[in-house]
Design an enzyme around this catalytic site. Structure first.
Site, PDB file in Angstrom:
ATOM      1  N   HIS A 129      59.190   7.236  48.748  1.00 40.01           N
ATOM      2  CA  HIS A 129      60.622   7.195  48.412  1.00 40.01           C
ATOM      3  C   HIS A 129      61.008   8.569  47.856  1.00 40.01           C
ATOM      4  O   HIS A 129      60.183   9.235  47.240  1.00 40.01           O
ATOM      5  CB  HIS A 129      60.806   6.113  47.352  1.00 40.01           C
ATOM      6  CG  HIS A 129      62.229   5.794  46.988  1.00 40.01           C
ATOM      7  ND1 HIS A 129      62.966   6.556  46.110  1.00 40.01           N
ATOM      8  CD2 HIS A 129      63.036   4.779  47.365  1.00 40.01           C
ATOM      9  CE1 HIS A 129      64.160   6.019  45.961  1.00 40.01           C
ATOM     10  NE2 HIS A 129      64.248   4.949  46.715  1.00 40.01           N
ATOM     11  N   ASP A 206      53.550   4.425  42.489  1.00 42.06           N
ATOM     12  CA  ASP A 206      54.937   3.969  42.497  1.00 42.06           C
ATOM     13  C   ASP A 206      54.914   2.484  42.838  1.00 42.06           C
ATOM     14  O   ASP A 206      54.705   2.097  43.980  1.00 42.06           O
ATOM     15  CB  ASP A 206      55.727   4.779  43.537  1.00 42.06           C
ATOM     16  CG  ASP A 206      57.144   4.244  43.739  1.00 42.06           C
ATOM     17  OD1 ASP A 206      57.484   3.198  43.159  1.00 42.06           O
ATOM     18  OD2 ASP A 206      57.907   4.877  44.495  1.00 42.06           O
ATOM     19  N   GLN A 209      58.358  -1.364  44.535  1.00 45.32           N
ATOM     20  CA  GLN A 209      58.459  -2.506  45.446  1.00 45.32           C
ATOM     21  C   GLN A 209      57.374  -3.532  45.183  1.00 45.32           C
ATOM     22  O   GLN A 209      57.568  -4.720  45.422  1.00 45.32           O
ATOM     23  CB  GLN A 209      58.344  -2.037  46.898  1.00 45.32           C
ATOM     24  CG  GLN A 209      59.545  -1.269  47.396  1.00 45.32           C
ATOM     25  CD  GLN A 209      60.822  -2.087  47.329  1.00 45.32           C
ATOM     26  OE1 GLN A 209      60.809  -3.306  47.477  1.00 45.32           O
ATOM     27  NE2 GLN A 209      61.929  -1.432  47.084  1.00 45.32           N
ATOM     28  N   LYS A 232      64.092  -4.723  40.300  1.00 45.20           N
ATOM     29  CA  LYS A 232      63.486  -5.197  41.556  1.00 45.20           C
ATOM     30  C   LYS A 232      62.529  -6.349  41.280  1.00 45.20           C
ATOM     31  O   LYS A 232      61.868  -6.861  42.178  1.00 45.20           O
ATOM     32  CB  LYS A 232      62.753  -4.046  42.258  1.00 45.20           C
ATOM     33  CG  LYS A 232      63.711  -2.936  42.717  1.00 45.20           C
ATOM     34  CD  LYS A 232      62.988  -1.865  43.493  1.00 45.20           C
ATOM     35  CE  LYS A 232      63.754  -0.566  43.601  1.00 45.20           C
ATOM     36  NZ  LYS A 232      64.745  -0.533  44.687  1.00 45.20           N
ATOM     37  N   CYS A 370      66.311   5.995  51.409  1.00 47.27           N
ATOM     38  CA  CYS A 370      65.761   7.061  50.557  1.00 47.27           C
ATOM     39  C   CYS A 370      64.371   7.482  51.003  1.00 47.27           C
ATOM     40  O   CYS A 370      63.519   7.838  50.183  1.00 47.27           O
ATOM     41  CB  CYS A 370      65.743   6.662  49.079  1.00 47.27           C
ATOM     42  SG  CYS A 370      67.358   6.374  48.397  1.00 47.27           S
TER      43      CYS A 370
HETATM   44  C1  LIG Z   1      59.279   2.576  46.626  1.00 50.72           C
HETATM   45  C2  LIG Z   1      60.380   2.918  45.672  1.00 50.72           C
HETATM   46  N1  LIG Z   1      60.190   3.861  44.750  1.00 50.72           N
HETATM   47  C3  LIG Z   1      61.126   4.191  43.855  1.00 50.72           C
HETATM   48  C4  LIG Z   1      62.352   3.578  43.844  1.00 50.72           C
HETATM   49  C5  LIG Z   1      63.366   4.003  42.829  1.00 50.72           C
HETATM   50  O1  LIG Z   1      63.640   2.985  41.934  1.00 50.72           O
HETATM   51  P1  LIG Z   1      64.837   3.102  40.893  1.00 50.72           P
HETATM   52  O2  LIG Z   1      66.046   3.507  41.674  1.00 50.72           O
HETATM   53  O3  LIG Z   1      64.947   1.748  40.299  1.00 50.72           O
HETATM   54  O4  LIG Z   1      64.446   4.139  39.888  1.00 50.72           O
HETATM   55  C6  LIG Z   1      62.614   2.596  44.781  1.00 50.72           C
HETATM   56  C7  LIG Z   1      63.939   1.940  44.820  1.00 50.72           C
HETATM   57  O5  LIG Z   1      64.618   1.897  45.811  1.00 50.72           O
HETATM   58  C8  LIG Z   1      61.606   2.251  45.714  1.00 50.72           C
HETATM   59  O6  LIG Z   1      61.821   1.311  46.639  1.00 50.72           O
END
Ligand SMILES: Cc1ncc(COP(=O)(O)O)c(C=O)c1O
Lengths: 412, 149
Positions: A129, A206, A209, A232, A370
């Site tokens: 991401h 990370d 998800q 999430k 993203c």
């Molecule tokens: C794999 C992954 N990493 C990071 C994020 C970023 O999360 P947040 O926007 O809650 O900081 C997301 C959210 O879309 C994600 O799906």
């Protein structure tokens, strides 16, 4: 194939009643919410518990002598303990509350990143991401370190051989997703972490998800950092967690300065507070922390195995139905996969599929999620992404599939 | 459903499938790139403007049905128009797709009016206006790619 038997372990019809938003009609049709990878809906228990904090014991924490402050502190620190248990951290101080995954990653990049020098390497993957790419690019600019990227296969699986080859004595840090938000691929974390530790690199996972779909045991994984967002995981926005091994966190410089993160301040010298407070400057999102605790209580009661079993049924049924649609291309066909159905439909832009699905009451995401490098890999500008939760049903998958066929008719 | 049919009219689907004026323009003297970060739509517009008149214009890029059809229809409509006429049409077109033209005396936009259905889909207005924002950038020769954000 016929729809599989509903999973007996979860009473989905009853669970759905815990989520006020799910009984809504949109465009005159029942809402089919399949955008859970973007954010999950909130059960009544989470909503109520946050309202209850504001209505009954709203106070600042960690510094009041009065009863309300004590109650708020207990609830907030109680939530930290719930998170600790949920991810099986060894100690409560290893759980740092932040705004979300993005902030957690930026914290590590800013603080741990101060140890990086020219010639050091940071290894990430092609499926990350943007929030697990850009903080490392910024760190590389600051430190002179070099960013390396492990490619993925056309199935959307990490190329393990390549990962192993790219690791070396220069690798100081590896940042990798547990579960890809664009492809649904699950990474073999145990193996990746073992390999990375073999060359002396620390590993940030990370987990944005993963937390809602996979069991997370940070000690069994032996990861050094694990980041996730409350929203999430059926909790509120604006709250998330950075888990870090105590020895690493202790040695890291503070990130932001302010109240709560200090022990003693004078103009000559300031000493910092202990973990986790050293990394929690300022008044935090108290209601958010408490709400996240309630969300963890909720999913813990359902049990991870039951959630995973039901979501597995949904994903395999949806994949099978999707494959039967002419012109539909699945993006992400990893063997180890969860919760995400990403696809394109020949001759119809994902954005148009999204609009036509929305008209049928189906909420999906259409875009690059993203993860622009993933889109580049597959040679598409965007995909349609349906993402599942335990509260989704086989009937809802049928509405999705019907909607895709409808889009093909409109463009017929 | 009928709103959806208004949005995806046959003419729009046709222009999406077989866009007019698609491809590079030899001898162009104005260019601009448009980008919609929301959905990744991207288009490049090339014009040949002589003495304030748009002699020829073509576009390239990838986009959804709405943005592609809009670019296709726009390039058809602007051939032979002066810069001032083009800018005026942009104003009318924007009013058409945002539904803010109701009070005024309606100005005929010809085939472009097929895009009026977009007004029922506020999130898609940016798709319909991407080509037009890019046009304005090209006419004013803005060097940076324009973005709908
Ligand atoms: C794999 C992954 N990493 C990071 C994020 C970023 O999360 P947040 O926007 O809650 O900081 C997301 C959210 O879309 C994600 O799906």
């Amino acid at each position: 194939m016929n729809a599989p038997m509903p999973n007996l372990m979860l009473d989905v019809a009853r669970l759905r009643m815990d989520f006020p938003i799910l009984s809504q009609m949109v465009h005159g049709k029942p809402l089919v919410y399949l955008d859970n990878a973007a954010t999950t809906q909130k059960p009544r228990a989470v909503i109520d518990c946050m309202a209850n904090y504001y209505a009954e014991y709203n106070a600042n924490i960690h510094r009041g002598v009065h009863i309300l402050s004590q109650q708020a502190t207990d609830a907030y620190e109680g939530a930290r303990e719930k998170v600790r248990r949920f991810i099986n951290a060894a100690r409560r101080e290893e759980v740092i509350f932040v705004r979300g995954t993005t902030e957690a990653i930026n914290l590590v990049a800013s603080s741990y990143g101060q140890r990086l020098w020219p010639g050091n390497e940071i290894l990430i993957t092609e499926m990350e991401h943007h929030s697990n790419i850009v903080p490392w690019q910024l760190l590389c600019e600051r430190s002179g370190a070099v960013l390396r990227v492990t490619p993925i296969s056309d199935a959307g699986e990490l190329c393990l051989d390549e990962f192993e080859r790219q690791l070396g004595p220069a690798t100081r840090l590896v940042a990798v997703t547990h579960l890809s938000n664009a492809l649904g691929s699950i990474n073999p974390l145990r193996r990746l972490i073992e390999l990375a530790h073999g060359v002396g690199a620390v590993v940030l996972v990370d987990g944005a998800q993963a937390v809602a779909h996979l069991p997370v045991d940070v000690q069994a994984l032996d990861c050094d950092f694990y980041a996730f967002s409350g929203h999430k995981l059926y909790g509120p926005t604006g709250i998330g967690v950075l888990y870090g091994k105590a020895a690493l966190l202790d040695a890291m410089p503070p990130w932001q300065g302010g109240g709560d993160m200090i022990r003693e301040v004078s103009f000559a010298k300031t000493t910092y507070n202990d973990l986790p407070f050293k990394f929690e400057a300022g008044t935090p999102h108290i209601a958010g922390g408490i709400g996240l605790g309630a969300a963890i209580d909720y999913v813990s009661k359902l049990g991870q195995p039951a959630i995973a079993a039901h979501e597995h049924d949904l994903l395999s049924y949806a994949s099978e139905q999707a494959r039967a649609i002419p012109g539909l291309r699945l993006i992400g066909t990893a063997r180890e996969k969860a919760s995400i159905l990403s696809f394109t439909v020949a001759g119809i832009h994902p954005h148009d599929v999204g609009t036509i699905l929305d008209d049928a009451g189906v909420a999906v995401r259409a875009g690059h999620h993203c993860t622009m490098p993933v889109m580049t890999h597959f040679g598409v500008p965007a995909t349609v992404r349906a993402s599942f939760s335990f509260y989704n049903t086989i009937e809802e998958v049928d509405v999705l599939i019907h909607g895709i066929r409808r889009a093909q008719e409109v463009f017929g | 459903m009928s709103e959806l049919r208004d949005l995806y009219q046959e003419l729009i689907v046709d222009h999406y499938r077989r866009p007019h004026n698609y491809g590079p323009l030899v001898g162009a003297n104005r260019h601009a790139e448009g980008f919609n970060p929301l959905c990744g739509d991207r288009l490049t517009l090339s014009l040949n403007v002589v003495d304030g008149m748009i002699k020829e214009l073509r576009f390239e890029g990838v986009g959804c049905a709405i943005s592609t059809a809009s670019a296709s229809l726009m390039t058809d409509a602007l051939k032979g128009k002066t810069e001032a006429q083009a800018e005026a049409m942009f104003q009318h077109f924007q009013a058409l797709v945002t539904g803010t033209d109701k009070a005024e005396a309606p100005v005929s936009l010809g085939k472009l009016e097929v895009l009026a259905g977009v007004r029922e889909f506020p999130v898609r207005v940016k798709c319909a206006t991407l080509a037009w924002h890019t046009l304005l950038a090209a006419l004013h020769s803005v060097k940076q790619p324009v973005s709908t954000e």
